[in-house]
Design an enzyme around this catalytic site. Structure first.
Site, PDB file in Angstrom:
ATOM      1  N   LYS A   1      38.018  50.932  23.934  1.00 38.60           N
ATOM      2  CA  LYS A   1      39.195  50.067  24.074  1.00 38.60           C
ATOM      3  C   LYS A   1      39.796  49.754  22.702  1.00 38.60           C
ATOM      4  CE  LYS A   1      37.652  47.625  28.247  1.00 38.60           C
ATOM      5  NZ  LYS A   1      37.349  46.306  28.869  1.00 38.60           N
TER       6      LYS A   1
ATOM      7  N   LYS B   1      30.011  49.385  27.891  1.00 40.24           N
ATOM      8  CA  LYS B   1      29.524  50.056  29.098  1.00 40.24           C
ATOM      9  C   LYS B   1      30.684  50.078  30.096  1.00 40.24           C
ATOM     10  CE  LYS B   1      26.520  51.492  32.206  1.00 40.24           C
ATOM     11  NZ  LYS B   1      26.035  52.884  32.042  1.00 40.24           N
TER      12      LYS B   1
ATOM     13  N   HIS C   1      47.566  49.230  35.893  1.00 36.03           N
ATOM     14  CA  HIS C   1      47.370  47.959  35.206  1.00 36.03           C
ATOM     15  C   HIS C   1      48.479  46.950  35.474  1.00 36.03           C
ATOM     16  CE1 HIS C   1      43.876  49.736  33.544  1.00 36.03           C
ATOM     17  NE2 HIS C   1      44.577  50.723  33.025  1.00 36.03           N
TER      18      HIS C   1
ATOM     19  N   GLU D   1      39.980  35.970  31.900  1.00 34.80           N
ATOM     20  CA  GLU D   1      39.844  37.139  32.774  1.00 34.80           C
ATOM     21  C   GLU D   1      38.414  37.658  32.759  1.00 34.80           C
ATOM     22  OE1 GLU D   1      44.254  39.218  32.481  1.00 34.80           O
ATOM     23  OE2 GLU D   1      42.485  40.339  31.865  1.00 34.80           O
TER      24      GLU D   1
ATOM     25  N   ASN E   1      44.258  35.144  28.473  1.00 40.88           N
ATOM     26  CA  ASN E   1      45.711  35.147  28.342  1.00 40.88           C
ATOM     27  C   ASN E   1      46.184  33.735  28.033  1.00 40.88           C
ATOM     28  OD1 ASN E   1      45.798  37.887  29.038  1.00 40.88           O
ATOM     29  ND2 ASN E   1      45.687  37.350  31.193  1.00 40.88           N
TER      30      ASN E   1
ATOM     31  N   ARG F   1      49.055  32.232  28.159  1.00 34.38           N
ATOM     32  CA  ARG F   1      50.411  31.987  28.673  1.00 34.38           C
ATOM     33  C   ARG F   1      50.326  31.575  30.142  1.00 34.38           C
ATOM     34  NH1 ARG F   1      49.512  37.598  29.126  1.00 34.38           N
ATOM     35  NH2 ARG F   1      49.451  38.190  31.327  1.00 34.38           N
TER      36      ARG F   1
ATOM     37  N   ARG G   1      54.024  40.999  44.669  1.00 27.45           N
ATOM     38  CA  ARG G   1      55.080  41.213  43.669  1.00 27.45           C
ATOM     39  C   ARG G   1      56.029  42.285  44.192  1.00 27.45           C
ATOM     40  NH1 ARG G   1      52.470  41.287  37.610  1.00 27.45           N
ATOM     41  NH2 ARG G   1      50.903  39.670  37.921  1.00 27.45           N
TER      42      ARG G   1
HETATM   43  C1  MV4 Z   1      36.991  47.779  31.984  1.00 32.41           C
HETATM   44  C2  MV4 Z   1      36.770  48.504  33.176  1.00 32.41           C
HETATM   45  C3  MV4 Z   1      35.494  48.997  33.375  1.00 32.41           C
HETATM   46  N1  MV4 Z   1      34.521  48.779  32.465  1.00 32.41           N
HETATM   47  N2  MV4 Z   1      35.993  47.565  31.117  1.00 32.41           N
HETATM   48  C4  MV4 Z   1      41.683  47.284  32.458  1.00 32.41           C
HETATM   49  C5  MV4 Z   1      42.584  46.231  31.925  1.00 32.41           C
HETATM   50  C6  MV4 Z   1      41.803  45.480  30.925  1.00 32.41           C
HETATM   51  N3  MV4 Z   1      42.129  44.089  31.023  1.00 32.41           N
HETATM   52  C7  MV4 Z   1      40.392  45.771  31.233  1.00 32.41           C
HETATM   53  N4  MV4 Z   1      40.379  46.876  32.147  1.00 32.41           N
HETATM   54  C8  MV4 Z   1      39.220  47.432  32.539  1.00 32.41           C
HETATM   55  N5  MV4 Z   1      38.186  47.243  31.696  1.00 32.41           N
HETATM   56  C9  MV4 Z   1      34.789  48.082  31.364  1.00 32.41           C
HETATM   57  N6  MV4 Z   1      33.811  47.881  30.470  1.00 32.41           N
HETATM   58  C10 MV4 Z   1      37.824  48.697  34.056  1.00 32.41           C
HETATM   59  C11 MV4 Z   1      39.070  48.174  33.738  1.00 32.41           C
HETATM   60  C12 MV4 Z   1      40.103  48.423  34.710  1.00 32.41           C
HETATM   61  C13 MV4 Z   1      40.712  47.407  35.414  1.00 32.41           C
HETATM   62  C14 MV4 Z   1      40.390  46.080  35.202  1.00 32.41           C
HETATM   63  C15 MV4 Z   1      41.010  45.076  35.906  1.00 32.41           C
HETATM   64  C16 MV4 Z   1      41.954  45.398  36.848  1.00 32.41           C
HETATM   65  C17 MV4 Z   1      42.320  46.685  37.068  1.00 32.41           C
HETATM   66  C18 MV4 Z   1      41.699  47.706  36.359  1.00 32.41           C
HETATM   67  C19 MV4 Z   1      42.047  49.029  36.612  1.00 32.41           C
HETATM   68  C20 MV4 Z   1      41.439  50.012  35.919  1.00 32.41           C
HETATM   69  C21 MV4 Z   1      40.493  49.727  34.949  1.00 32.41           C
END
Ligand code: MV4
Length: 449
Positions: free
Chosen positions: A158, A201, A235, A275, A289, A291, A338
């Site tokens: 990330k 992970k 997203h 979150e 967040n 906001r 939405r």
């Molecule tokens: C992740 C994940 C799986 N494993 N982190 C996507 C947005 C960001 N805020 C974090 N996200 C994710 N992080 C780990 N370690 C999967 C996602 C993710 C996701 C998270 C929340 C809502 C929708 C999503 C769609 C795809 C991936």
């Protein structure tokens, strides 16, 4: 006392903020681009100022023009809404230094949470559960391989400056690590001007659950329940609800406790959202967040509070009525859909003129929108033009009322995502509350939830 608020935003949220100001006897100043001269938020406000051309860099992101508009209209405070300048620490600073009240958190908190690596560092110190990972920036492939070996594949890379799903890559085996690390770092550098990345992970089937918090300048912090925001496409959240259909009381209390403790440690002020990813009974903090969020109405429906009103009260230094707020009890169930101006099959934007317009109503239905008959949806901005919010005594009733509302809703002349919402609301797995963050994409591709 705040008597005049400049609303530094457009669309449904500018309308939403105006409505609370109206309730509180506060005058409003709308700002708008040349493309938005006839927009609903401009018509509703007490005063308006054109701040620039259609492009967002010349208008809704144009900080000096917004500050100048506040000066010429004699506003006391500026509300940034969501998106645009809402999480720009420089803007918050500039607002305050120009002598206005910023209706939002301190710039330091915006900066901290904008850096995902720093935010996670803080989270660990504050006792928030986090996902096993690098715990800091990763600079070399050899270090990345070491970490992945320790926590096990798959892992996710990330961007530190990312968030909201931007700048992420999943790595399934050691052979692809070197290339994916390079790509993520290069993309992050290009997109955010900050190439730092970290590793976690990868959770395969998490849900997205977030906790609404509210804090005043006197150290009082309350939670206002959680929201389930698992149903997303690329997203972008599509449907949110409160409470989550999956948590039990023990889990709920656990995530509320860690969220409040962290906000106290932070000396956070204002509304905020913690979150979490949730998988197999465990919560993992991912970001905060700083906001007001798009989906705040579902929290308002179940708590009976007006979050914009709370923001304004906190900004003018009032004490949260902790006796009342400490016992904020969520009641019933609320869902938000939405509605985007987009083709429901290929998701291409569908700007244009709204011909017919009829809004749903009746028990348990709320519409937050920026549409009216013959209004224009310009092509330059976010396609979200309306939110349908339902409320019921329980989830079943909230779903039934949402179905009624999306069936009644007429938005002619442009394509909208209403047909997608109708399909989701009839889906067996959705009705059971059985889904994860990948479900909606799968469903859209023609598969199961
Ligand atoms: C992740 C994940 C799986 N494993 N982190 C996507 C947005 C960001 N805020 C974090 N996200 C994710 N992080 C780990 N370690 C999967 C996602 C993710 C996701 C998270 C929340 C809502 C929708 C999503 C769609 C795809 C991936």
């Amino acid at each position: 006392m705040i008597k005049k608020v400049l609303i530094a935003n457009r669309g449904e949220i500018a309308v939403r903020i105006h409505r609370t100001c109206r309730d509180m006897g506060i005058h409003t100043v709308a700002v708008h681009s040349t493309a938005d001269s006839d927009a609903l938020h401009v018509k509703m406000a007490n005063e308006s100022v054109c701040i620039g051309n259609a492009s967002v860099s010349e208008s809704y992101l144009n900080m000096p023009a917004i500050i100048a508009a506040a000066e010429v209209t004699g506003a006391d405070a500026i509300h940034p809404g969501y998106g645009f300048l809402s999480e720009n620490a420089k803007f918050a600073q500039m607002v305050t230094e120009s002598g206005f009240t910023f209706i939002g958190p301190d710039p330091e908190h915006i900066t901290l949470m904008g850096d995902k690596i720093e935010a996670l560092k803080f989270a660990e110190e504050a006792g928030l559960p986090t996902i096993p990972g690098s715990g800091g920036p990763v600079e070399s492939a050899s270090r990345a391989l070491e970490i992945a070996e320790k926590i096990g594949y798959p892992v996710i890379i990330k961007a530190a400056a990312g968030g909201g799903g931007r700048g992420m890559k999943v790595v399934y085996d050691k052979d692809s690590m070197k290339d994916l690390l390079q790509v993520t770092m290069t993309e992050a550098k290009a997109a955010f001007g900050d190439g730092r990345v970290f590793i976690e992970k990868y959770l395969e089937k998490p849900r997205h659950i977030e906790v609404q918090v509210l804090a005043d300048k006197h150290g009082n912090v309350v939670h206002l329940g959680e929201r389930e925001c698992t149903l997303q496409r690329r997203h972008q959240k599509v449907l949110e609800e409160s409470p989550s259909p999956t948590l039990n009381d023990e889990e709920r209390q656990r995530v509320f406790d860690v969220s409040i403790n962290a906000c106290k440690k932070l000396n956070y002020v204002g509304v905020g959202t913690m979150e979490f990813l949730y998988e197999k009974g465990e919560f993992y903090f991912i970001e905060m967040n700083t906001r007001l969020q798009v989906e705040h109405p579902v929290t308002e429906q179940v708590t009976g509070l007006d979050l914009v009103r709370q923001q304004i009260l906190v900004a003018q230094g009032e004490k949260l009525d902790i006796v009342k707020l400490g016992n904020v009890k969520a009641r019933g169930h609320s869902i938000e859909c939405r509605i985007n101006a987009e083709n429901p099959d290929n998701f291409l934007p569908s700007p244009g003129t709204v011909t017919d317009y009829f809004t749903p109503g009746g028990p348990g239905v709320r519409i937050d929108a920026c549409l009216y008959p013959d209004c224009k949806v310009p092509p330059y901005y976010d396609p979200m033009v309306s939110k349908v919010i339902s409320y019921g005594n329980d989830r079943k009733q909230a779903i039934k009322r949402m179905r009624r509302a999306v069936e009644e809703y007429i938005i002619g002349g442009i394509d909208t995502s209403l047909p997608l919402h109708k399909r989701i609301l009839e889906n067996e797995s959705f009705i059971k509350g059985d889904f994860d963050v990948n479900s909606l994409e799968r469903f859209i591709q023609g598969g199961n939830f």
